[in-house]
Design a protein around this motif. Structure first.
Motif, mmCIF file in Angstrom:
data_model
loop_
_atom_site.group_PDB
_atom_site.id
_atom_site.type_symbol
_atom_site.label_atom_id
_atom_site.label_comp_id
_atom_site.label_asym_id
_atom_site.label_seq_id
_atom_site.Cartn_x
_atom_site.Cartn_y
_atom_site.Cartn_z
ATOM 1 N N ALA A 1 0.837 -1.210 0.000
ATOM 2 C CA ALA A 1 0.000 0.000 0.000
ATOM 3 C C ALA A 1 0.870 1.257 0.000
ATOM 4 O O ALA A 1 0.514 2.259 -0.626
ATOM 5 N N ASP A 2 2.006 1.210 0.702
ATOM 6 C CA ASP A 2 2.904 2.368 0.722
ATOM 7 C C ASP A 2 3.585 2.566 -0.633
ATOM 8 O O ASP A 2 3.764 3.691 -1.086
ATOM 9 N N VAL A 3 3.966 1.462 -1.287
ATOM 10 C CA VAL A 3 4.541 1.561 -2.628
ATOM 11 C C VAL A 3 3.502 2.156 -3.571
ATOM 12 O O VAL A 3 3.785 3.078 -4.340
ATOM 13 N N ASP A 4 2.273 1.640 -3.484
ATOM 14 C CA ASP A 4 1.195 2.124 -4.341
ATOM 15 C C ASP A 4 0.926 3.613 -4.122
ATOM 16 O O ASP A 4 0.781 4.380 -5.065
ATOM 17 N N GLU A 5 0.890 4.036 -2.857
ATOM 18 C CA GLU A 5 0.653 5.454 -2.548
ATOM 19 C C GLU A 5 1.787 6.331 -3.081
ATOM 20 O O GLU A 5 1.550 7.392 -3.653
ATOM 21 N N ALA A 6 3.019 5.880 -2.919
ATOM 22 C CA ALA A 6 4.164 6.670 -3.375
ATOM 23 C C ALA A 6 4.182 6.800 -4.894
ATOM 24 O O ALA A 6 4.519 7.859 -5.421
ATOM 25 N N LEU A 7 3.790 5.745 -5.601
ATOM 26 C CA LEU A 7 3.787 5.792 -7.057
ATOM 27 C C LEU A 7 2.600 6.565 -7.603
ATOM 28 O O LEU A 7 2.702 7.211 -8.649
ATOM 29 N N GLY A 8 1.445 6.511 -6.908
ATOM 30 C CA GLY A 8 0.244 7.154 -7.428
ATOM 31 C C GLY A 8 -0.112 6.546 -8.776
ATOM 32 O O GLY A 8 0.347 5.454 -9.123
ATOM 33 N N PRO A 9 -0.914 7.239 -9.589
ATOM 34 C CA PRO A 9 -1.275 6.683 -10.895
ATOM 35 C C PRO A 9 -0.085 6.631 -11.858
ATOM 36 O O PRO A 9 -0.043 5.808 -12.756
ATOM 37 N N ALA A 10 0.877 7.526 -11.678
ATOM 38 C CA ALA A 10 2.093 7.539 -12.496
ATOM 39 C C ALA A 10 3.182 8.199 -11.670
ATOM 40 O O ALA A 10 2.986 9.281 -11.146
ATOM 41 N N GLY A 11 4.298 7.549 -11.546
ATOM 42 C CA GLY A 11 5.376 8.151 -10.769
ATOM 43 C C GLY A 11 6.553 7.225 -10.653
ATOM 44 O O GLY A 11 6.578 6.133 -11.215
ATOM 45 N N ARG A 12 7.556 7.677 -9.907
ATOM 46 C CA ARG A 12 8.791 6.921 -9.709
ATOM 47 C C ARG A 12 9.231 7.086 -8.266
ATOM 48 O O ARG A 12 9.153 8.177 -7.706
ATOM 49 N N VAL A 13 9.691 5.997 -7.689
ATOM 50 C CA VAL A 13 10.339 6.040 -6.388
ATOM 51 C C VAL A 13 11.688 5.354 -6.527
ATOM 52 O O VAL A 13 11.832 4.394 -7.279
ATOM 53 N N TYR A 14 12.661 5.873 -5.825
ATOM 54 C CA TYR A 14 13.993 5.285 -5.833
ATOM 55 C C TYR A 14 14.162 4.451 -4.580
ATOM 56 O O TYR A 14 13.802 4.876 -3.484
ATOM 57 N N LEU A 15 14.723 3.270 -4.741
ATOM 58 C CA LEU A 15 14.915 2.354 -3.634
ATOM 59 C C LEU A 15 16.314 2.468 -3.049
ATOM 60 O O LEU A 15 16.532 2.155 -1.893
ATOM 61 N N SER A 16 17.261 2.911 -3.854
ATOM 62 C CA SER A 16 18.622 3.123 -3.363
ATOM 63 C C SER A 16 19.330 4.073 -4.304
ATOM 64 O O SER A 16 18.845 4.378 -5.384
ATOM 65 N N GLY A 17 20.470 4.531 -3.868
ATOM 66 C CA GLY A 17 21.262 5.463 -4.664
ATOM 67 C C GLY A 17 21.445 6.749 -3.885
ATOM 68 O O GLY A 17 20.944 6.909 -2.780
ATOM 69 N N HIS A 18 22.158 7.665 -4.472
ATOM 70 C CA HIS A 18 22.395 8.956 -3.839
ATOM 71 C C HIS A 18 21.224 9.872 -4.208
ATOM 72 O O HIS A 18 21.229 10.518 -5.251
ATOM 73 N N LEU A 19 20.216 9.877 -3.359
ATOM 74 C CA LEU A 19 18.963 10.565 -3.660
ATOM 75 C C LEU A 19 19.061 12.051 -3.358
ATOM 76 O O LEU A 19 19.539 12.448 -2.303
ATOM 77 N N GLU A 20 18.590 12.854 -4.303
ATOM 78 C CA GLU A 20 18.642 14.303 -4.131
ATOM 79 C C GLU A 20 17.319 14.886 -3.663
ATOM 80 O O GLU A 20 17.259 16.031 -3.249
#
Length: 151
Positions: free
Chosen positions: A13-32
């Motif tokens: 549910a948290d992944v779904d909320e973060a993505l919304g109908p269209a979007g991107r979430v980063y799972l790792s990396g140097h996030l800005e």
């Protein structure tokens, strides 16, 4: 959150909320930028970039190459078309398809509506270099997109 800070659980549910109908979430990396529900993962020591992208509409990603990164894209659902610009090779990947593109190879990708992918860039970091489409690749993009607009 796990009792052990080295373990990360994120509910669907948290992944779904973060993505919304269209979007991107980063799972790792140097996030800005802040990542809802994922902010604690950005501090991981591994610089490998990983994330999930959801496409609500037909989307043509900017044609590009990576100077250092190997680009891994795994299709969770939908259809993800990839054209390798120098050779003209085209593959349309469905659910469970995996594309691995090594550094220096120009490509363009088209995601059909409803497509969701998980991606990894190794070693990570933003090394994307935009490229221009040649005429044949431009014609392919237009023709591929037209098939969705007609249906």
């Amino acid at each position: 959150m796990s009792a052990d800070p080295r373990v990360h659980f994120i509910e669907g549910a948290d992944v779904d909320e973060a993505l919304g109908p269209a979007g991107r979430v980063y799972l790792s990396g140097h996030l800005e930028r802040p990542q809802p529900h994922f902010d604690h993962i950005g501090d991981l020591p591994d610089p490998t970039e990983a994330g999930i992208t959801r496409y609500a509409e037909l989307t043509v990603d900017q044609p590009h190459l990576h100077e250092l990164n190997t680009d891994f894209t795994y299709v969770l659902r939908g259809a993800y078309a990839v054209r390798i610009i120098p050779t003209g090779e085209v593959r349309v990947l469905g659910e469970g398809g995996l594309c691995v593109i090594e550094p220096g190879l120009a490509h363009v990708c088209i995601a059909s509506p409803g497509t969701q992918v998980i991606f990894f860039k190794v070693p990570g970091g933003n090394d994307k270099v935009p490229v221009e489409l040649d005429g044949t690749s431009r014609d392919w993009v237009e023709a591929y997109c037209a098939t969705f607009r007609q249906s």
